[in-house]
Design a protein around this motif. Structure first.
Motif, PDB file in Angstrom:
ATOM      1  N   TRP A   1      37.088 -25.928  43.336  1.00 30.20           N
ATOM      2  CA  TRP A   1      38.008 -26.605  43.794  1.00 30.20           C
ATOM      3  C   TRP A   1      37.692 -27.704  44.007  1.00 30.20           C
ATOM      4  N   ASP A   2      38.903 -28.734  43.881  1.00 31.57           N
ATOM      5  CA  ASP A   2      38.705 -30.045  44.577  1.00 31.57           C
ATOM      6  C   ASP A   2      39.316 -30.307  45.611  1.00 31.57           C
ATOM      7  N   ASP A   3      38.952 -31.403  46.302  1.00 30.33           N
ATOM      8  CA  ASP A   3      39.406 -31.815  47.715  1.00 30.33           C
ATOM      9  C   ASP A   3      40.974 -31.997  47.630  1.00 30.33           C
ATOM     10  N   SER A   4      41.510 -32.387  46.633  1.00 28.55           N
ATOM     11  CA  SER A   4      42.849 -32.643  46.521  1.00 28.55           C
ATOM     12  C   SER A   4      43.718 -31.256  46.244  1.00 28.55           C
ATOM     13  N   ASP A   5      43.076 -30.135  45.517  1.00 27.92           N
ATOM     14  CA  ASP A   5      43.683 -28.708  45.454  1.00 27.92           C
ATOM     15  C   ASP A   5      43.696 -28.356  46.920  1.00 27.92           C
ATOM     16  N   LEU A   6      42.692 -28.358  47.315  1.00 26.19           N
ATOM     17  CA  LEU A   6      42.729 -27.851  48.974  1.00 26.19           C
ATOM     18  C   LEU A   6      43.710 -28.528  49.858  1.00 26.19           C
ATOM     19  N   ALA A   7      43.783 -29.736  49.431  1.00 29.36           N
ATOM     20  CA  ALA A   7      44.840 -30.649  50.517  1.00 29.36           C
ATOM     21  C   ALA A   7      46.167 -29.966  50.193  1.00 29.36           C
ATOM     22  N   LEU A   8      46.476 -30.058  48.865  1.00 29.05           N
ATOM     23  CA  LEU A   8      47.876 -29.610  48.465  1.00 29.05           C
ATOM     24  C   LEU A   8      47.906 -27.965  48.685  1.00 29.05           C
ATOM     25  N   GLY A   9      47.184 -27.198  48.693  1.00 26.03           N
ATOM     26  CA  GLY A   9      47.389 -25.713  48.978  1.00 26.03           C
ATOM     27  C   GLY A   9      47.685 -25.648  50.488  1.00 26.03           C
ATOM     28  N   LEU A  10      46.970 -26.276  51.198  1.00 23.52           N
ATOM     29  CA  LEU A  10      47.174 -26.031  52.718  1.00 23.52           C
ATOM     30  C   LEU A  10      48.733 -26.927  53.237  1.00 23.52           C
TER      31      LEU A  10
ATOM     32  N   MET B   1      44.263 -24.040  39.921  1.00 21.95           N
ATOM     33  CA  MET B   1      44.142 -25.301  40.421  1.00 21.95           C
ATOM     34  C   MET B   1      45.023 -26.480  40.098  1.00 21.95           C
ATOM     35  N   PRO B   2      45.689 -27.433  40.629  1.00 21.85           N
ATOM     36  CA  PRO B   2      46.037 -28.474  39.822  1.00 21.85           C
ATOM     37  C   PRO B   2      45.159 -29.425  38.964  1.00 21.85           C
ATOM     38  N   SER B   3      43.626 -29.391  39.737  1.00 18.49           N
ATOM     39  CA  SER B   3      42.788 -29.896  39.113  1.00 18.49           C
ATOM     40  C   SER B   3      42.348 -29.654  37.728  1.00 18.49           C
ATOM     41  N   GLY B   4      42.775 -28.330  37.575  1.00 16.35           N
ATOM     42  CA  GLY B   4      42.367 -27.599  36.313  1.00 16.35           C
ATOM     43  C   GLY B   4      41.202 -26.634  36.579  1.00 16.35           C
TER      44      GLY B   4
ATOM     45  N   PHE C   1      32.365 -23.338  53.972  1.00 16.44           N
ATOM     46  CA  PHE C   1      31.199 -24.064  54.867  1.00 16.44           C
ATOM     47  C   PHE C   1      30.258 -24.303  53.912  1.00 16.44           C
ATOM     48  N   LEU C   2      30.004 -23.799  52.615  1.00 11.10           N
ATOM     49  CA  LEU C   2      28.906 -24.042  52.017  1.00 11.10           C
ATOM     50  C   LEU C   2      29.176 -25.457  51.260  1.00 11.10           C
ATOM     51  N   ARG C   3      30.453 -25.475  50.644  1.00 12.66           N
ATOM     52  CA  ARG C   3      30.900 -26.775  50.102  1.00 12.66           C
ATOM     53  C   ARG C   3      30.867 -27.970  51.055  1.00 12.66           C
ATOM     54  N   TYR C   4      31.262 -27.941  52.190  1.00 12.16           N
ATOM     55  CA  TYR C   4      31.409 -29.181  52.969  1.00 12.16           C
ATOM     56  C   TYR C   4      30.403 -29.118  54.025  1.00 12.16           C
ATOM     57  N   ARG C   5      29.232 -28.283  53.665  1.00 11.91           N
ATOM     58  CA  ARG C   5      28.125 -28.392  54.801  1.00 11.91           C
ATOM     59  C   ARG C   5      28.284 -28.279  56.133  1.00 11.91           C
TER      60      ARG C   5
ATOM     61  N   GLU D   1      40.666 -21.706  54.384  1.00 12.80           N
ATOM     62  CA  GLU D   1      40.727 -20.565  53.347  1.00 12.80           C
ATOM     63  C   GLU D   1      42.052 -19.863  53.244  1.00 12.80           C
ATOM     64  N   GLU D   2      43.099 -20.347  54.010  1.00 12.87           N
ATOM     65  CA  GLU D   2      44.537 -20.157  53.908  1.00 12.87           C
ATOM     66  C   GLU D   2      44.969 -20.854  52.810  1.00 12.87           C
ATOM     67  N   GLY D   3      44.444 -22.306  52.652  1.00 13.46           N
ATOM     68  CA  GLY D   3      45.191 -22.989  51.705  1.00 13.46           C
ATOM     69  C   GLY D   3      44.484 -22.616  50.306  1.00 13.46           C
ATOM     70  N   LEU D   4      43.333 -22.089  50.165  1.00 10.21           N
ATOM     71  CA  LEU D   4      42.824 -21.358  48.935  1.00 10.21           C
ATOM     72  C   LEU D   4      43.291 -20.315  48.478  1.00 10.21           C
ATOM     73  N   LEU D   5      43.964 -19.625  49.685  1.00 10.84           N
ATOM     74  CA  LEU D   5      44.629 -18.385  49.404  1.00 10.84           C
ATOM     75  C   LEU D   5      46.166 -18.495  49.155  1.00 10.84           C
ATOM     76  N   GLY D   6      46.554 -19.388  49.894  1.00 13.43           N
ATOM     77  CA  GLY D   6      48.185 -19.667  49.547  1.00 13.43           C
ATOM     78  C   GLY D   6      48.884 -18.648  50.802  1.00 13.43           C
ATOM     79  N   PHE D   7      48.309 -18.428  51.880  1.00  9.56           N
ATOM     80  CA  PHE D   7      48.815 -17.071  52.882  1.00  9.56           C
ATOM     81  C   PHE D   7      48.205 -17.514  54.017  1.00  9.56           C
ATOM     82  N   ASP D   8      49.060 -17.547  54.966  1.00 10.54           N
ATOM     83  CA  ASP D   8      48.929 -17.608  56.495  1.00 10.54           C
ATOM     84  C   ASP D   8      49.433 -16.450  57.045  1.00 10.54           C
ATOM     85  N   ALA D   9      48.686 -15.296  57.253  1.00  9.35           N
ATOM     86  CA  ALA D   9      49.390 -13.958  57.795  1.00  9.35           C
ATOM     87  C   ALA D   9      49.663 -14.291  59.384  1.00  9.35           C
TER      88      ALA D   9
END
Length: 202
Positions: free
Chosen positions: A17-26, A1-4, A109-113, A77-85
């Motif tokens: 992941w960090d929020d910024s990782d998710l935003a960039l991935g999406l 991840m860009p955050s390391g 869902f767990l991370r963001y409650r 999850e698509e941003g974490l995977l880097g793929f939208d089928a």
């Protein structure tokens, strides 16, 4: 991840992941197989914001921040995977791929409650998601309204007005550059999280 941070796709945890990782991935994951009638493809980040705004507009009462957050993160999850089928290939990806995406979704869902979808809430979400998809198909991917119904099998109406324009004063239906999409997604994510932390119930 860009955050390391490191994400194990086969065994993800909510801390990978960090929020910024998710935003960039999406912002770097594209709808419609990356195809677009515009110079840029449409990111899942931009789509996610649009779905949240459509769900908000369709509600008679103000939505709780956690409900809006769940809408914003519905494809996280698509941003974490880097793929939208794209829809035609999904039946061929098999149970292993479905299990992988479910694990990623559970970690989100767990991370963001986020509360689990109820059948009624999920139906309202799908209505907004399909409305966005039908409109993107015409205004972004270049399908005709008739093809959306007959070929893509999406029965939703096609919007003339881009819901993003009212918030961002952007060009209607034009895909955003990845950097801008990431910035706007992260702003929306952090804003909703602050509202939740402050106990804003509406």
């Amino acid at each position: 991840m860009p955050s390391g941070k490191r994400l194990d796709l086969l065994n993800p945890t909510p801390f990978d992941w960090d929020d910024s990782d998710l935003a960039l991935g999406l912002a770097r994951t594209y709808r419609w197989g990356g195809h677009s009638a515009w110079p840029l493809p449409l990111s899942v980040a931009q789509h996610s914001i649009a779905v949240m705004l459509l769900r908000r507009a369709a509600s008679l009462a103000p939505l709780a921040p956690v409900v809006e957050l769940r809408e914003l993160l519905h494809d996280a999850e698509e941003g974490l995977l880097g793929f939208d089928a794209v829809a035609p290939i999904k039946p061929f990806l098999g149970e292993g791929f479905r299990a992988l995406t479910r694990r990623l979704e559970q970690a989100v869902f767990l991370r963001y409650r986020l509360p689990a979808w109820t059948p009624a809430e999920h139906q309202l979400h799908k209505r907004a998601d399909r409305l966005a998809a039908a409109s993107e198909a015409v205004h972004v991917a270049g399908w005709s309204a008739q093809e959306v119904r007959t070929t893509l099998k999406i029965r939703s109406a096609v919007l003339a007005h881009d819901p993003l324009v009212d918030v961002y004063d952007c060009a209607p239906w034009e895909p955003w550059p990845p950097g801008l999409a990431a910035e706007r997604f992260l702003d929306a994510l952090e804003h909703l999280q602050r509202r939740i932390d402050e106990g804003d119930g509406a």
